[in-house]
Design an enzyme around this catalytic site. Sequence first.
Site, PDB file in Angstrom:
ATOM      1  N   ASP A   1     -60.259  24.208   1.988  1.00  0.00           N
ATOM      2  CA  ASP A   1     -59.410  25.275   2.512  1.00  0.00           C
ATOM      3  C   ASP A   1     -57.960  25.024   2.102  1.00  0.00           C
ATOM      4  O   ASP A   1     -57.453  23.899   2.218  1.00  0.00           O
ATOM      5  CB  ASP A   1     -59.517  25.343   4.037  1.00  0.00           C
ATOM      6  CG  ASP A   1     -58.840  26.575   4.600  1.00  0.00           C
ATOM      7  OD1 ASP A   1     -59.469  27.642   4.602  1.00  0.00           O
ATOM      8  OD2 ASP A   1     -57.682  26.464   5.040  1.00  0.00           O
ATOM      9  N   ASN A   4     -48.523  33.528   1.399  1.00  0.00           N
ATOM     10  CA  ASN A   4     -48.494  34.988   1.286  1.00  0.00           C
ATOM     11  C   ASN A   4     -47.223  35.581   1.884  1.00  0.00           C
ATOM     12  O   ASN A   4     -46.598  36.471   1.308  1.00  0.00           O
ATOM     13  CB  ASN A   4     -49.717  35.594   1.983  1.00  0.00           C
ATOM     14  CG  ASN A   4     -50.948  35.589   1.097  1.00  0.00           C
ATOM     15  OD1 ASN A   4     -50.851  35.707  -0.120  1.00  0.00           O
ATOM     16  ND2 ASN A   4     -52.114  35.453   1.704  1.00  0.00           N
ATOM     17  N   HIS A  26     -48.309  38.647  -1.658  1.00  0.00           N
ATOM     18  CA  HIS A  26     -49.757  38.561  -1.866  1.00  0.00           C
ATOM     19  C   HIS A  26     -50.132  38.371  -3.336  1.00  0.00           C
ATOM     20  O   HIS A  26     -51.182  37.792  -3.625  1.00  0.00           O
ATOM     21  CB  HIS A  26     -50.438  39.804  -1.289  1.00  0.00           C
ATOM     22  CG  HIS A  26     -50.459  39.812   0.203  1.00  0.00           C
ATOM     23  ND1 HIS A  26     -51.408  39.136   0.936  1.00  0.00           N
ATOM     24  CD2 HIS A  26     -49.632  40.393   1.111  1.00  0.00           C
ATOM     25  CE1 HIS A  26     -51.178  39.305   2.225  1.00  0.00           C
ATOM     26  NE2 HIS A  26     -50.101  40.063   2.361  1.00  0.00           N
ATOM     27  N   ASP A  29     -52.648  35.591  -4.594  1.00  0.00           N
ATOM     28  CA  ASP A  29     -53.770  35.801  -5.514  1.00  0.00           C
ATOM     29  C   ASP A  29     -53.684  34.850  -6.703  1.00  0.00           C
ATOM     30  O   ASP A  29     -54.700  34.331  -7.170  1.00  0.00           O
ATOM     31  CB  ASP A  29     -53.784  37.248  -6.014  1.00  0.00           C
ATOM     32  CG  ASP A  29     -54.243  38.233  -4.951  1.00  0.00           C
ATOM     33  OD1 ASP A  29     -54.746  37.779  -3.895  1.00  0.00           O
ATOM     34  OD2 ASP A  29     -54.113  39.449  -5.181  1.00  0.00           O
ATOM     35  N   GLU A  47     -59.364  32.047   1.803  1.00  0.00           N
ATOM     36  CA  GLU A  47     -58.869  30.897   1.036  1.00  0.00           C
ATOM     37  C   GLU A  47     -59.782  29.680   1.184  1.00  0.00           C
ATOM     38  O   GLU A  47     -59.370  28.553   0.919  1.00  0.00           O
ATOM     39  CB  GLU A  47     -57.443  30.538   1.492  1.00  0.00           C
ATOM     40  CG  GLU A  47     -57.326  30.017   2.911  1.00  0.00           C
ATOM     41  CD  GLU A  47     -57.143  31.113   3.946  1.00  0.00           C
ATOM     42  OE1 GLU A  47     -56.626  30.790   5.033  1.00  0.00           O
ATOM     43  OE2 GLU A  47     -57.505  32.275   3.694  1.00  0.00           O
TER      44      GLU A  47
END
Length: 289
Positions: A167, A175, A180, A184, A210
Amino acid sequence: MATTARTRATSQRALRTPADACIVRIYPPGEGLGRRIELTEDVSLGRDPANTVAIDSQNVSRRHARIVGRRHHKVVVDLGSTNGTYVNDARVKERTLQSGDLIRLGDSIFKFLHGSIEALYHEEIYRLTIIDGLTEAYNKRYLLEHLEREVARCHRYDRCLGVLMIDIDHFKHINDTHGHLAGDFVLRELGALVRGRIRREELFARYGGEEFALVIPETTREIATEIADALRQRIADHAFEFEGTAIPVTVSIGVGLLGERTTTPLALLASADAKLYRAKRAGRNRVVD
């Protein structure tokens, strides 16, 4: 003054040449749907796992049918199956196949394709059903199907199996701070980092958001933990830079092993996930086994 619009050239994916012939599984839904089997050599179909195409159905004989090459044609041959082999709903002992023919064995249906770009279309459709488009890791659906097979194999042959749950630390902060698109980018870059180091027999999948999973066959707790820590360090040392801005990225990892209390795929994932959250609570950027 009128202007003339110019035609825009578009890529045809490097002009890939379609395979000469293949069959695509189109029914039933679930595992294997959309799978493409190239017919570059003779293939066998049946319930026995030793077949080229194993069909897990009681309606299919252990050695049900073969597809063989004869003089530039592909021919399906029934092998004396109990419930018969059908081409376009007609029961056959032997039939030369034409592109588009539907081959039915029990409740499984395959479509035969020959020299058609449709084969590439079906290949892409299948790819999209098992691959996460952003990270190019396998998706959760495929992970669970893979684990079902691996856990069954390990029980049958008394083999070891490990799962890492990975994780990204403080991903919401990434973010919120960088946007964002940057988030990504981090997901894509991390996916490429992990895929670049895994072995052929391992499977890397995006579990959701994630969170990722890495399935490691034939491993011990010590080896799985070493792999996890090397991966954690590799990510921490990597320069994640998005549009000129460096983004510090670390991960927390939990290690789960198949054992007396983790005998099913879901139990194995739950064990690794519990270790992952212990790593989070202990301060992140660490491995808990």
